[in-house]
Design a protein around this motif. Structure first.
Motif, mmCIF file in Angstrom:
data_model
loop_
_atom_site.group_PDB
_atom_site.id
_atom_site.type_symbol
_atom_site.label_atom_id
_atom_site.label_comp_id
_atom_site.label_asym_id
_atom_site.label_seq_id
_atom_site.Cartn_x
_atom_site.Cartn_y
_atom_site.Cartn_z
ATOM 1 N N GLU A 1 0.623 -1.214 0.006
ATOM 2 C CA GLU A 1 0.152 0.011 -0.047
ATOM 3 C C GLU A 1 0.942 1.033 -0.023
ATOM 4 O OE1 GLU A 1 -2.735 -0.254 3.080
ATOM 5 O OE2 GLU A 1 -3.381 -2.219 2.707
ATOM 6 N N SER B 120 2.947 1.337 -3.234
ATOM 7 C CA SER B 120 2.125 1.953 -4.306
ATOM 8 C C SER B 120 1.853 3.331 -4.255
ATOM 9 C CB SER B 120 0.764 1.349 -4.392
ATOM 10 O OG SER B 120 -0.076 1.773 -5.326
ATOM 11 N N ASN C 138 3.996 5.682 -2.864
ATOM 12 C CA ASN C 138 5.388 6.213 -3.205
ATOM 13 C C ASN C 138 5.439 5.975 -4.887
ATOM 14 O OD1 ASN C 138 5.962 6.741 -0.753
ATOM 15 N ND2 ASN C 138 7.040 4.846 -0.337
ATOM 16 N N HIS C 139 5.040 4.905 -5.492
ATOM 17 C CA HIS C 139 5.104 4.949 -6.908
ATOM 18 C C HIS C 139 4.383 5.992 -7.686
ATOM 19 C CE1 HIS C 139 5.636 2.656 -10.836
ATOM 20 N NE2 HIS C 139 4.421 2.853 -10.790
ATOM 21 N N LYS C 140 3.203 6.268 -7.028
ATOM 22 C CA LYS C 140 2.309 7.308 -7.881
ATOM 23 C C LYS C 140 2.945 8.528 -7.595
ATOM 24 C CE LYS C 140 -1.804 4.606 -7.342
ATOM 25 N NZ LYS C 140 -3.159 4.277 -6.505
ATOM 26 N N ARG D 4 5.696 9.067 -10.112
ATOM 27 C CA ARG D 4 5.217 9.471 -11.397
ATOM 28 C C ARG D 4 4.684 10.839 -11.398
ATOM 29 N NH1 ARG D 4 1.249 5.100 -13.944
ATOM 30 N NH2 ARG D 4 1.608 6.387 -15.619
ATOM 31 N N SER E 142 12.577 -5.523 -3.652
ATOM 32 C CA SER E 142 11.188 -5.690 -4.139
ATOM 33 C C SER E 142 11.304 -6.482 -5.449
ATOM 34 C CB SER E 142 10.321 -4.368 -4.651
ATOM 35 O OG SER E 142 11.287 -3.481 -5.697
ATOM 36 N N ASP F 121 4.941 -6.402 -9.910
ATOM 37 C CA ASP F 121 3.922 -6.127 -8.758
ATOM 38 C C ASP F 121 2.825 -5.626 -9.233
ATOM 39 O OD1 ASP F 121 4.654 -3.683 -9.680
ATOM 40 O OD2 ASP F 121 6.130 -3.250 -8.160
ATOM 41 N N ASN G 180 2.156 -2.481 -9.640
ATOM 42 C CA ASN G 180 2.221 -0.913 -10.077
ATOM 43 C C ASN G 180 2.507 -0.976 -11.523
ATOM 44 O OD1 ASN G 180 1.882 0.095 -7.458
ATOM 45 N ND2 ASN G 180 3.880 -0.636 -6.923
ATOM 46 N N TYR G 181 1.706 0.052 -12.317
ATOM 47 C CA TYR G 181 2.077 -0.007 -13.676
ATOM 48 C C TYR G 181 3.689 0.242 -14.030
ATOM 49 C CZ TYR G 181 1.683 1.809 -18.583
ATOM 50 O OH TYR G 181 1.809 1.928 -19.826
ATOM 51 N N TYR H 86 3.813 -2.899 -14.335
ATOM 52 C CA TYR H 86 3.519 -4.393 -13.754
ATOM 53 C C TYR H 86 4.680 -5.131 -13.553
ATOM 54 C CZ TYR H 86 -1.173 -2.633 -14.411
ATOM 55 O OH TYR H 86 -2.392 -1.533 -14.550
ATOM 56 N N HIS I 148 8.665 -4.825 -14.211
ATOM 57 C CA HIS I 148 9.825 -3.718 -14.105
ATOM 58 C C HIS I 148 10.923 -4.218 -14.708
ATOM 59 C CE1 HIS I 148 6.742 -1.404 -12.058
ATOM 60 N NE2 HIS I 148 6.714 -2.244 -11.341
#
Length: 554
Positions: free
Chosen positions: A181, A184, A186-188, A191, A480, A484, A486-487, A489, A491
């Protein structure tokens, strides 16, 4: 006798004996690795005895017997032990006594002056997330510092088991929130940052930039609000997980408090029966296959290494198969026979003999720095100076292995094409098919088993390679997985763990050699079994295709 030798029977028996000997050696090697590795997960009995140290003082020892050996008595005297002059040999025992935070984890003890061995029923092994195992005796179970149950109470052990299980579940929930969670979010956020940087590099007008900033601020505030909510939930779980603690004492009477959030399991090895030990064995073995490593890779599991190895082999197979097949088809079916073609074939054969570390150096210099750096400049300028593909990762590791195994696929595919009778080609052409139709609809399907044989050999070699991977994408510990939610998906730019490198790291870079020894065997056998599974899968596909095209040709 001369006629018997001329008949060739002795050579048949010699070949059969050689094959049988090789099979025995392979099975014996795998058996040794299995016993040394997978036997590590069986809960050993805890032995307690009194011993004499170098100063002649007696102390109590509690732990697991690892192994024993006979040594000359002069070696013991050299190390400071008091041994009678008339004693030529002594036996010493390696005891895993744990308690790494209190002293030595593994210790040798001589049988000189050693007391009688006994196996206390209340002795426990506390498997911790840090500092390894604790060996000792339970005292009490506490909640918020208050004793709720003591050793001897009727509900003591059920309460310990229930609260340890609760603590493990809460720890897994915390890890899920942090990795999934919060990861995700942090990834957004990253971006959004990259999107803003991209607009700056494009030189958009101030009005468009201000409008985009407002949109970014709204999205960023929503993500921050979501982060604060998840963080509050995680902190609440931390308060729950820090509630319980476990008071224990060592065999020498030193008391210690262990918080349950630092405990993986508590085992009463001497109390367990055969079925209890079998259940414990299966639990630890499953943890070994499905959990992440800890304690400098000497504890925990190897799942990231298994996942990284399988992912890398699959990506490598996707890249090497079309390249190798197309190259072989061109060399066999289209290229004009002559000196140039002979030189190309010689070059392909020589590439198969190039040391793998040379491919690693080439992959690092050409793929990572040159191609990766160019890709970053063209497609990921917003991320610079932090590299995206200009650093070792899964894609470059797979591509390097694809280049490494390309000669194997080319040679195997060419052999498969050469085995197709010329009458089949001539019959297809006689029926009015073009050369291209003959090739792709008749010849290539019949040569598919040969192509799959090349792929099988490529998988077998690539899965066990270590040297080139150390340069182009494999690391000691990957935070990681490369796949996963996250887009995009998958990596391909991420670094991965690999079973081969994990064996090297645990076996030669571990600070605790004795603790790492059984894990080296277990991981090695896991790698062998994984290669066997991958090869059997490819063989099954090859046999299916062979039957399919055989029936179609009939």
């Amino acid at each position: 006798m001369k006629a018997w030798f001329k008949s060739g029977a002795p050579w048949v028996w010699l070949n059969g004996g050689a094959v049988a000997l090789c099979m025995i050696m392979v099975v014996g090697l795998l058996g040794l690795i299995a016993v040394r590795g997978f036997g590590h997960f069986w809960p050993a009995d805890l032995v307690q005895m009194s011993v004499l140290d170098r100063d002649g003082d007696r102390q109590e020892v509690l732990g697991e017997l690892v192994r024993k050996e006979v040594i000359p008595a002069r070696v013991a005297r050299t190390n400071g032990y008091t041994v009678a002059e008339d004693v030529p040999l002594v036996t010493r025992y390696l005891i895993k006594q744990g308690n790494r935070d209190l002293g030595s984890d593994f210790q040798w003890y001589l049988d000189v002056g050693m007391g009688e061995w006994h196996y206390p029923e209340n002795a426990i092994v506390v498997e911790r997330r840090e500092w390894g195992n604790f060996y000792g005796f339970p005292v009490a179970l506490k909640e918020h510092g208050e004793v709720i149950s003591r050793l001897g109470d009727e509900d003591f052990w059920p309460e310990v088991e229930a609260r340890v299980e609760r603590s493990v579940d809460l720890h897994n929930e915390i890890r899920r929130k942090e990795k999934v969670e919060i990861g995700s979010i942090n990834h957004k956020l990253e971006r959004l940052r990259l999107e803003r940087r991209r607009l700056e590099l494009q030189g958009v007008s101030p009005e468009e930039m201000a409008q985009a900033e407002e949109q970014f601020a709204v999205e960023r505030e929503a993500l921050n609000e979501e982060y604060r909510r998840i963080k509050a939930e995680r902190d609440a779980i931390y308060e729950q997980i820090e509630r319980d603690s476990f008071d224990v004492e060592t065999v020498n009477g030193m008391e210690k408090t262990i918080h349950l959030h630092n405990i993986v399991r508590v085992t009463r090895s001497n109390h367990l029966g055969v079925f209890g030990k079998l259940a414990h064995y299966m639990d630890r073995f499953w943890e070994f296959l499905t959990e992440e490593p800890r304690e400098a890779n000497t504890e925990g599991g190897i799942f990231p290494a298994i996942f990284g190895t399988v992912t890398m082999v699959i990506v490598m197979s996707i890249m090497v198969t079309p390249l190798g097949v197309l190259a072989a088809i061109y060399l066999r079916e289209y290229a004009r026979q002559g000196t140039v073609l002979k030189l190309i074939r010689i070059s392909v054969y020589n590439l198969a003999g190039v040391p793998s570390i040379v491919y690693g150096v080439f992959g690092l210099g050409f793929f990572v720095y040159f191609l990766g750096g160019s890709i970053d400049e063209l497609f990921f300028p917003a991320s610079l100076p932090a590299p995206t593909f200009g650093t070792p990762g899964l894609f470059w590791a797979s591509l390097t292995l694809a280049l490494l195994t390309l000669p194997v696929v080319i040679v195997s595919t060419e052999e498969g094409l050469a085995r197709i009778p010329s009458t089949i080609r001539q019959g297809s052409l006689a029926l009015g098919a073009t050369k291209s139709e003959t090739l792709w609809k008749v010849v290539v399907p019949l040569a598919t088993p040969g192509m799959m044989t090349g792929l099988i050999l490529a998988i077998a070699r690539a899965a066990g390679e270590v040297a080139p991977l150390m340069l182009v994408g494999v690391v000691k510990l990957a935070p990681s997985l490369p796949i996963d939610g996250n887009y995009p998906y998958i990596h391909l730019d991420q670094k991965i763990m690999h079973l081969g490198f994990h064996i090297y790291d645990v076996g030669f870079q571990s600070p605790n050699v004795e603790a790492a020894r059984p894990l080296v065997y277990a991981t090695a056998l896991t790698l062998v079994l994984l290669i066997i599974i991958l090869n059997l899968t490819a063989i099954k596909i090859r046999n299916t295709l062979r039957e399919k095209y055989r029936s179609a040709s009939d």
